[in-house]
Design a protein around this motif. Structure first.
Motif, PDB file in Angstrom:
ATOM      1  N   THR A  57       0.835  -1.195   0.000  1.00 38.43           N
ATOM      2  CA  THR A  57       0.000   0.000   0.000  1.00 38.43           C
ATOM      3  C   THR A  57       0.868   1.244   0.000  1.00 38.43           C
ATOM      4  OG1 THR A  57      -0.116  -0.023   2.425  1.00 38.43           O
ATOM      5  CG2 THR A  57      -1.891  -1.140   1.226  1.00 38.43           C
ATOM      6  N   ALA A  58       0.289   2.359  -0.391  1.00 42.29           N
ATOM      7  CA  ALA A  58       1.039   3.610  -0.487  1.00 42.29           C
ATOM      8  C   ALA A  58       1.004   4.377   0.832  1.00 42.29           C
ATOM      9  CB  ALA A  58       0.470   4.472  -1.604  1.00 42.29           C
ATOM     10  N   THR A  59       2.092   5.044   1.142  1.00 40.90           N
ATOM     11  CA  THR A  59       2.098   6.017   2.223  1.00 40.90           C
ATOM     12  C   THR A  59       1.440   7.294   1.702  1.00 40.90           C
ATOM     13  OG1 THR A  59       4.245   6.933   1.564  1.00 40.90           O
ATOM     14  CG2 THR A  59       4.260   5.051   3.082  1.00 40.90           C
ATOM     15  N   ASP A  60       1.326   8.301   2.553  1.00 40.54           N
ATOM     16  CA  ASP A  60       0.728   9.567   2.119  1.00 40.54           C
ATOM     17  C   ASP A  60       1.512  10.177   0.958  1.00 40.54           C
ATOM     18  OD1 ASP A  60      -1.282   9.363   3.961  1.00 40.54           O
ATOM     19  OD2 ASP A  60      -0.362  10.703   5.432  1.00 40.54           O
ATOM     20  N   LYS A  61       2.838  10.134   1.054  1.00 40.90           N
ATOM     21  CA  LYS A  61       3.646  10.683  -0.039  1.00 40.90           C
ATOM     22  C   LYS A  61       3.529   9.812  -1.288  1.00 40.90           C
ATOM     23  CE  LYS A  61       6.943  13.375   2.658  1.00 40.90           C
ATOM     24  NZ  LYS A  61       8.367  13.661   2.974  1.00 40.90           N
ATOM     25  N   GLY A  62       3.428   8.525  -1.082  1.00 39.44           N
ATOM     26  CA  GLY A  62       3.221   7.642  -2.223  1.00 39.44           C
ATOM     27  C   GLY A  62       1.899   7.916  -2.913  1.00 39.44           C
ATOM     28  N   LEU A  63       0.863   8.194  -2.121  1.00 37.86           N
ATOM     29  CA  LEU A  63      -0.440   8.523  -2.694  1.00 37.86           C
ATOM     30  C   LEU A  63      -0.377   9.801  -3.515  1.00 37.86           C
ATOM     31  CD1 LEU A  63      -2.928   7.678   0.207  1.00 37.86           C
ATOM     32  CD2 LEU A  63      -2.764   6.555  -2.019  1.00 37.86           C
ATOM     33  N   SER A  64       0.412  10.768  -3.057  1.00 36.01           N
ATOM     34  CA  SER A  64       0.561  12.014  -3.817  1.00 36.01           C
ATOM     35  C   SER A  64       1.167  11.736  -5.184  1.00 36.01           C
ATOM     36  CB  SER A  64       1.442  13.001  -3.046  1.00 36.01           C
ATOM     37  OG  SER A  64       0.821  13.408  -1.846  1.00 36.01           O
ATOM     38  N   LEU A  65       2.157  10.847  -5.221  1.00 36.06           N
ATOM     39  CA  LEU A  65       2.761  10.494  -6.503  1.00 36.06           C
ATOM     40  C   LEU A  65       1.778   9.736  -7.387  1.00 36.06           C
ATOM     41  CD1 LEU A  65       6.367   9.399  -5.435  1.00 36.06           C
ATOM     42  CD2 LEU A  65       5.608  11.604  -6.311  1.00 36.06           C
ATOM     43  N   CYS A  66       0.993   8.844  -6.775  1.00 32.55           N
ATOM     44  CA  CYS A  66      -0.005   8.092  -7.553  1.00 32.55           C
ATOM     45  C   CYS A  66      -1.052   9.035  -8.135  1.00 32.55           C
ATOM     46  CB  CYS A  66      -0.677   7.037  -6.675  1.00 32.55           C
ATOM     47  SG  CYS A  66       0.409   5.676  -6.201  1.00 32.55           S
TER      48      CYS A  66
END
Length: 302
Positions: A57-66
């Motif tokens: 799963t994505a972290t918050d920063k990962g979600l921003s990139l997604c």
């Protein structure tokens, strides 16, 4: 600083598929290549982008990139339609997945028809997340979806909002259940002993209906069932009383397999379509199908 889109695409693929192996297959590269790209990007940013697990799963920063890659994917899709020669080996044949949130009762009554019509008219893929209609707007705020069916009328920051209509509910139960728990009618004492059916801890429909009927908050036992269809089947089986969408309860009521706890008492939930402004123009057809089907199946606000 240049943007490493190969690495961003790897992050988005891992989050979308849930694993490095499936992400590699979707990108036509090796799992090692995906792992290295994600690792190098995390080192460059000094932050973890993906929580390794089953699924990943994505972290918050990962979600921003997604979220950024969702927009890039739509832009690339438009560009490749005009200039297919630009597609590289990793981009060839790649389809864009749209992340959308809705409530379970909409999915179980009208929403599936809308997105099915959209997917037949386009080559987008969809990833539908389910949450209570009072909470789907949170998915928009966190950037986890581009659009959502929600009960929130006020626009989420950066979104356009359009009224859809009202989803209407009736409190129903089997005749045997009513005879067992309400032999003297729907009294407060009897109601506090009769088990309800509840979707999850966020589901407040039963409480809202009881408050409207009795004029104050009521406590009652409940079973927990995680789907719209199980609500209907649980009601028919005499497991408990439930707020069922009118569209699903209509025929069982006509056959006498279900009865209303309070004849004619309807609970309405006003629904809205919220979509990210940056994606709204490109996803005009998605919104068109959503509004078309919703307004044919939901009660007009007018």
């Amino acid at each position: 600083m240049s943007v490493d889109y190969a690495a961003l695409r790897a992050v988005a693929a891992v989050v979308r598929t849930g694993s490095f192996e499936r992400a590699a297959a979707s990108l036509n590269v090796t799992p090692s290549a995906v792992s290295q790209r994600v690792k190098h990007l995390e080192e460059r940013l000094g932050a973890v982008l993906i929580e390794r697990g089953i699924p990943c799963t994505a972290t918050d920063k990962g979600l921003s990139l997604c979220r950024h890659m969702d927009r890039v994917g739509m832009l690339e899709k438009d560009l490749m339609a005009q200039l297919p020669e630009l597609a590289g080996p990793e981009g060839a044949g790649q389809q864009v997945t749209l992340n959308i949130a809705t409530n379970a009762d909409s999915l179980g009554t009208w929403f599936l028809e809308a997105i099915a019509s959209f997917t037949k008219a386009s080559d987008y893929l969809v990833n539908v997340a389910i949450d209570d209609e009072d909470h789907t707007a949170d998915w928009l705020r966190r950037g986890r979806v581009l659009a959502a069916v929600t009960s929130l009328e006020r626009p989420v920051q950066g979104c356009r909002v359009t009224p859809l209509g009202s989803l209407r509910y009736q409190a129903t139960a089997s005749p045997d259940f009513v005879a067992r728990y309400f032999p003297d009618g729907l009294t407060e004492e009897a109601f506090q002993r009769a088990p309800a059916l509840t979707f999850n801890q966020k589901d407040r429909l039963q409480n809202a209906w009881a408050r409207e009927v009795f004029g104050h908050d009521m406590s009652f036992p409940t079973h927990w069932l995680p789907s719209t269809q199980s609500f209907l089947e649980g009601s028919l089986a005499g497991m408990g009383w439930a707020l069922n969408p009118i569209q699903l309860a209509k025929r069982p009521l006509e056959r006498g397999d279900l009865v209303e706890l309070v004849p004619g008492k309807v609970l309405e939930r006003h629904l809205f379509w919220q979509i990210n402004r940056l994606a709204a123009d490109q996803l005009h057809e998605l919104s068109r199908f959503i509004l078309l089907v919703a307004r044919r199946n939901l009660t007009s606000e007018a």
